[in-house]
Scaffold this motif. Sequence first.
Motif, PDB file in Angstrom:
ATOM      1  N   ALA A 167      26.281  -9.191 -31.704  1.00  0.00           N
ATOM      2  CA  ALA A 167      26.688  -8.105 -32.610  1.00  0.00           C
ATOM      3  C   ALA A 167      26.027  -8.291 -33.976  1.00  0.00           C
ATOM      4  O   ALA A 167      25.698  -9.404 -34.360  1.00  0.00           O
ATOM      5  N   MET A 169      26.191  -8.679 -37.687  1.00  0.00           N
ATOM      6  CA  MET A 169      27.193  -9.085 -38.675  1.00  0.00           C
ATOM      7  C   MET A 169      27.366  -8.072 -39.807  1.00  0.00           C
ATOM      8  O   MET A 169      28.471  -7.800 -40.254  1.00  0.00           O
ATOM      9  N   GLN A 170      26.236  -7.509 -40.277  1.00  0.00           N
ATOM     10  CA  GLN A 170      26.294  -6.671 -41.482  1.00  0.00           C
ATOM     11  C   GLN A 170      27.056  -5.364 -41.286  1.00  0.00           C
ATOM     12  O   GLN A 170      27.368  -4.686 -42.254  1.00  0.00           O
ATOM     13  N   GLY A 172      29.901  -5.387 -39.436  1.00  0.00           N
ATOM     14  CA  GLY A 172      31.283  -5.818 -39.224  1.00  0.00           C
ATOM     15  C   GLY A 172      31.932  -5.250 -37.979  1.00  0.00           C
ATOM     16  O   GLY A 172      31.347  -5.255 -36.894  1.00  0.00           O
ATOM     17  N   ILE A 173      33.137  -4.749 -38.150  1.00  0.00           N
ATOM     18  CA  ILE A 173      33.952  -4.273 -37.029  1.00  0.00           C
ATOM     19  C   ILE A 173      33.271  -3.132 -36.277  1.00  0.00           C
ATOM     20  O   ILE A 173      33.452  -2.975 -35.070  1.00  0.00           O
ATOM     21  N   LEU A 174      32.455  -2.341 -36.960  1.00  0.00           N
ATOM     22  CA  LEU A 174      31.764  -1.233 -36.279  1.00  0.00           C
ATOM     23  C   LEU A 174      30.836  -1.772 -35.190  1.00  0.00           C
ATOM     24  O   LEU A 174      30.681  -1.154 -34.135  1.00  0.00           O
ATOM     25  N   SER A 175      30.231  -2.934 -35.448  1.00  0.00           N
ATOM     26  CA  SER A 175      29.383  -3.548 -34.426  1.00  0.00           C
ATOM     27  C   SER A 175      30.213  -3.942 -33.210  1.00  0.00           C
ATOM     28  O   SER A 175      29.811  -3.711 -32.071  1.00  0.00           O
ATOM     29  N   LEU A 176      31.376  -4.539 -33.475  1.00  0.00           N
ATOM     30  CA  LEU A 176      32.248  -4.953 -32.367  1.00  0.00           C
ATOM     31  C   LEU A 176      32.637  -3.745 -31.510  1.00  0.00           C
ATOM     32  O   LEU A 176      32.664  -3.806 -30.283  1.00  0.00           O
ATOM     33  N   GLN A 178      30.982  -1.198 -30.842  1.00  0.00           N
ATOM     34  CA  GLN A 178      29.905  -0.702 -29.980  1.00  0.00           C
ATOM     35  C   GLN A 178      30.017  -1.301 -28.578  1.00  0.00           C
ATOM     36  O   GLN A 178      29.579  -0.704 -27.599  1.00  0.00           O
ATOM     37  N   MET A 179      30.627  -2.475 -28.486  1.00  0.00           N
ATOM     38  CA  MET A 179      30.854  -3.072 -27.162  1.00  0.00           C
ATOM     39  C   MET A 179      31.794  -2.190 -26.349  1.00  0.00           C
ATOM     40  O   MET A 179      31.593  -1.962 -25.160  1.00  0.00           O
ATOM     41  N   GLY A 206      26.188 -13.551 -27.115  1.00  0.00           N
ATOM     42  CA  GLY A 206      27.261 -12.958 -27.923  1.00  0.00           C
ATOM     43  C   GLY A 206      27.748 -11.629 -27.388  1.00  0.00           C
ATOM     44  O   GLY A 206      27.940 -11.456 -26.181  1.00  0.00           O
TER      45      GLY A 206
END
Lengths: 284, 325
Positions: A167, A169-170, A172-176, A178-179, A206
């Motif tokens: 994911a 990092m920059q 944050g939660i928006l990257s998570l 996407q899973m 990851g």
Amino acid sequence: MLKDFFAKKKKYATIPTEKMKHDVPEGLMTKCPECKHIMYTKELKKNLLVCQSCHYHYPMSSFERIGSLVDEGSFTEYDRNMISENPLEFPGYLEKLESDRMKTKINEAVVTGDATINENPVVIAVMDSRFRMGSMGSVVGEKITRAIEQAIEKELPFIIFTASGGARMQEGILSLMQMAKTSVALKRHSDRGLLFISVMTHPTTGGVSASFASVGDYNFAEPKALIGFAGRRVIEQTIREDLPEDFQTAEFLLKHGQLDKVIPRHEMKETLTNVLKIHSGRRA
Amino acid sequence: MVGELEFERPITELKKKIAELKSFMDEKGIDLTDEITSLEERLSALQNDTYENMSAWDRVQVARHPERPTTLDYISYLFKDFIELHGDRLYGEDEAIVGGIGMFHDQPVTVIGQQRGRDTKENIRRNFGMPHPEGYRKALRLMKQAEKFSRPVICLMDTKGAFPGKSAEERGQSEAIARNLVEMAGLHVPIICIVIGEGASGGALGIGVGNHVHMLENSWYSVISPEGAASILWKDSTKAKLAAESMKITAPDLKELGIIDEMIPEVKGGAHHDPEEQAKRIEAVIQSSLEELMNLSEEELVEQRYEKYKNMGEFTFVNDSIAVK
């Protein structure tokens, strides 16, 4: 005073920066990082970026990969101009994106589109580890989701080549999230009885490993690709025990029942064609 | 006073002073009522000021408080006739995730949650609430069972992350989490997820794909722990405090970003000050979520989840002339 002048000069001696190293133009010859064998760069490229001596698989850019797989002129790219924003206002993030765009000549860490592979139509997504380590932020998640939606609409198989540190990092939660987003789309694709092939290339770790990469109808990988959930260093620190040499390689995963097959790059197009043929045969 | 946290120190000191004055008054028989009243007023103002202006890092500390109520604590308040069910039927039993069936008011439900230990011994048994693949596979087994018997699923998320270890990698930690994401996407019963403590990354999300996702006020939910973020972004894990502030990981932040549905307010100072009252606040939110979701058909539930996650993310387009290539 003269002494000062020299001291100052020494202090400012140029050290090549990370960026400059990347910008070094590819020379006539290339040395294999694994076996130190020296090859003509041209020959290496003709050999699908596989070392002629030790079969080390060099990382491929998205377009090199697509070029090695699809029928000439068959690729239509989706969402080429989608780019990231800076939702958390993370200092320096936009500059990093811009510098990677310049470096890689692509707008984000995944290229998606449709094509034919030996005349079998597919929707394909290929991640590119040169762009922010192939990390997944909003754009990567959205492009993959849209590609899957195209596959659903056109009733086509979906093939993904993963290459990602996880994911981003920059974001944050928006990257998570996407899973989760890619997963809801894959579920819909799967429920329509459509085929999903995941091919894990170096590295797949990851959040990407823990989402779409691991849930193909067929999970394939390139030889020696690093594949895993947690980083080796984190694991060593956590459990304080020695890890086997081949830990988290494609071969390790195959041994532990996590992969269907490890496929050398030269056999990739042929193997995918066979799988696609078997699947289209059923419908005919 | 149990496990006082750093940012609460002025409150503790003031409380101590009041207690001293009271005992002094009792001992010596001198009337200090006025002084005590004025100090108590100051205390109440100080408490309001402190707890209403908590930084992200303060909240992380509350979320990690050793006496913070855990999944099993809330289960005992919220569900009648709860029966815990064990094992993934494939490899083993993972006590870092608990699950079972019970009644929520008149509604049969399946409950699943990550479980920290409440002391060192229990923490070792439960691997500090960090699940292995078999934990996620047990969770999936219970969810599929819930689907078969048309029971809503309630997930309580509280983990420092999925376990990063050799055994977990060998048994497919990635696949276990990934499979849950896909299967939760398609489950034909309502799924309500609540972050009750720490919500670290894929380890939390592995039981976190829901129709409704709520968070307790002082819990955190992030792509990575503040320490992990600091060590990756700045190569310095001591910058965790800075990472916590900049990564938008608190319930108010995530509410604003549209990632969660409800922020469940905590009792003053944090859930550990009054677990029973906190459970009541959670109960009310579950109740209203259930009322809303029980009206949806199987297809609508799946569709609602699709739309929810499809809308998460921020991006833009550049026009062709300035795009690369």
